[in-house]
Design an enzyme around this catalytic site. Structure first.
Site, PDB file in Angstrom:
ATOM      1  N   ASN A   1     -18.353-122.207  19.921  1.00 23.90           N
ATOM      2  CA  ASN A   1     -18.113-121.392  21.119  1.00 23.90           C
ATOM      3  C   ASN A   1     -18.247-122.316  22.315  1.00 23.90           C
ATOM      4  OD1 ASN A   1     -18.123-119.618  23.256  1.00 23.90           O
ATOM      5  ND2 ASN A   1     -20.136-118.735  22.789  1.00 23.90           N
TER       6      ASN A   1
ATOM      7  N   LYS B   1     -17.668-121.768  25.418  1.00 23.79           N
ATOM      8  CA  LYS B   1     -18.033-121.133  26.701  1.00 23.79           C
ATOM      9  C   LYS B   1     -17.096-121.644  27.809  1.00 23.79           C
ATOM     10  CE  LYS B   1     -22.566-120.533  24.805  1.00 23.79           C
ATOM     11  NZ  LYS B   1     -23.930-120.138  24.993  1.00 23.79           N
TER      12      LYS B   1
ATOM     13  N   HIS C   1     -20.472-111.025  23.271  1.00 27.57           N
ATOM     14  CA  HIS C   1     -21.440-112.122  23.404  1.00 27.57           C
ATOM     15  C   HIS C   1     -22.486-111.729  24.452  1.00 27.57           C
ATOM     16  CE1 HIS C   1     -23.198-115.999  24.399  1.00 27.57           C
ATOM     17  NE2 HIS C   1     -22.754-116.424  23.236  1.00 27.57           N
TER      18      HIS C   1
ATOM     19  N   GLU D   1     -23.783-113.239  26.802  1.00 24.32           N
ATOM     20  CA  GLU D   1     -23.457-113.625  28.184  1.00 24.32           C
ATOM     21  C   GLU D   1     -22.458-112.649  28.794  1.00 24.32           C
ATOM     22  OE1 GLU D   1     -22.471-117.690  27.246  1.00 24.32           O
ATOM     23  OE2 GLU D   1     -24.581-118.065  26.795  1.00 24.32           O
TER      24      GLU D   1
ATOM     25  N   GLU E   1     -27.220-113.282  17.183  1.00 26.57           N
ATOM     26  CA  GLU E   1     -27.636-114.313  18.131  1.00 26.57           C
ATOM     27  C   GLU E   1     -28.798-113.783  18.972  1.00 26.57           C
ATOM     28  OE1 GLU E   1     -24.302-117.305  19.094  1.00 26.57           O
ATOM     29  OE2 GLU E   1     -23.972-115.561  20.353  1.00 26.57           O
TER      30      GLU E   1
ATOM     31  N   GLY F   1     -28.884-121.403  23.861  1.00 27.79           N
ATOM     32  CA  GLY F   1     -28.887-122.433  24.895  1.00 27.79           C
ATOM     33  C   GLY F   1     -30.275-122.898  25.300  1.00 27.79           C
TER      34      GLY F   1
ATOM     35  N   SER G   1     -28.946-122.150  19.448  1.00 25.66           N
ATOM     36  CA  SER G   1     -29.487-123.514  19.337  1.00 25.66           C
ATOM     37  C   SER G   1     -29.317-124.130  17.951  1.00 25.66           C
ATOM     38  CB  SER G   1     -30.971-123.536  19.762  1.00 25.66           C
ATOM     39  OG  SER G   1     -31.082-123.180  21.127  1.00 25.66           O
TER      40      SER G   1
HETATM   41  P1  PGA Z   1     -26.047-122.398  21.718  1.00 27.59           P
HETATM   42  O1  PGA Z   1     -25.082-121.154  22.025  1.00 27.59           O
HETATM   43  O2  PGA Z   1     -25.672-122.938  20.376  1.00 27.59           O
HETATM   44  O3  PGA Z   1     -25.785-123.361  22.830  1.00 27.59           O
HETATM   45  O4  PGA Z   1     -27.451-121.878  21.725  1.00 27.59           O
HETATM   46  C1  PGA Z   1     -24.729-120.248  21.016  1.00 27.59           C
HETATM   47  C2  PGA Z   1     -23.843-119.152  21.572  1.00 27.59           C
HETATM   48  O5  PGA Z   1     -24.041-118.735  22.710  1.00 27.59           O
HETATM   49  O6  PGA Z   1     -22.903-118.694  20.894  1.00 27.59           O
END
Ligand code: PGA
Length: 247
Positions: A10, A12, A95, A97, A165, A171, A211
């Site tokens: 992903n 982003k 997601h 976000e 998630e 993140g 992560s």
């Molecule tokens: P990350 O993000 O691996 O940077 O923690 C995962 C995601 O948001 O899909």
């Protein structure tokens, strides 16, 4: 489950079309083993470039979001047909976000999923609890609400993948403990079994995200109910992501 693991990047809001081309110039020759399925959810404007760059491989390219209407006066938005037109085969939906910064609720998420399926896209539905919800012992309640609400009106699960998630792991560099993630995955599977029956719950892919890196990836992938990973930060570097894809 014996299905191949699904490793999904992903990106982003990272990478221009030029950076996309450069990424795949390095990644394609490194993705050697082909034992897992590799998918990338990239920014809208990168989809066509990514698709061209992976031509001849089994890599799937998709989006990170889609609008719930077929078409209309929605300035700045992108429809399922537009995504199909540039070669996307799937989209992420819900997601954290998107839920947090763009106020996406369960009703909107289920509309997006319905539209995506009608238009022929596969969907990765993202679910997961916040730190506070976990501390207050609400993880199961949150997952149940997000699964029931997000999948409302969906009768066929064939083109749906779930991504668990936990928000506190995204993140932050603080991934969930694999056994803890396994517990959440087993719970999601139980929910899905109640909603769609045993066969669906045993064949649907449930990915872990938060992560994930090439270092901790295998500890997640060897859990019983973890069928793949959804990877943010670690999907931006071709060498790092190739290590994950080759696990
Ligand atoms: P990350 O993000 O691996 O940077 O923690 C995962 C995601 O948001 O899909």
């Amino acid at each position: 489950m014996d299905l191949p693991k699904r490793i999904v990047g992903n990106w982003k809001m990272y990478k221009t079309p030029e950076e996309t081309k450069k990424f795949f110039e390095v990644f394609i020759p490194l993705n050697l083993k082909k034992t897992s399925e590799v998918w990338f959810a990239v920014p809208y404007v990168d989809i066509a470039f990514a698709k061209e760059a992976v031509a001849g491989s089994d890599i799937e390219i998709g989006a990170q979001n889609v609008h719930e209407a077929k078409e209309g006066a929605y300035t700045g938005e992108i429809s399922v047909e537009m995504l199909r037109g540039v070669g996307a085969s799937f989209t992420l939906v819900g997601h954290s976000e998107r839920r947090r910064y763009f106020q996406e609720d369960e009703a909107k998420i289920s509309q997006k999923i319905q539209r995506a399926l009608e238009g022929g896209l596969s969907v990765i539905l993202c679910v997961g609890e916040s730190q506070k919800e976990r501390e207050e012992g609400q993880m199961k309640e949150v997952l149940t609400r997000q699964l029931i609400g997000g999948l409302k009106g969906i009768s066929s699960m064939e083109k749906i993948t779930i991504a668990y998630e936990p928000i506190w792991a995204i993140g932050t560099g603080k991934a969930a403990i694999p056994e803890e993630a396994q517990e959440a995955h087993a719970f999601c599977r139980k929910c899905l079994s109640m909603l769609y029956g045993e066969v669906v719950s045993q064949t649907i892919r449930i990915l872990y995200g938060g992560s994930v890196s090439s270092e901790n990836g295998s500890s997640f992938l060897k859990q019983n109910d973890i069928d793949g990973v959804l990877v943010g930060g670690a999907s931006l570097k071709p060498e790092e992501f190739a290590r994950l894809a080759n696990i």
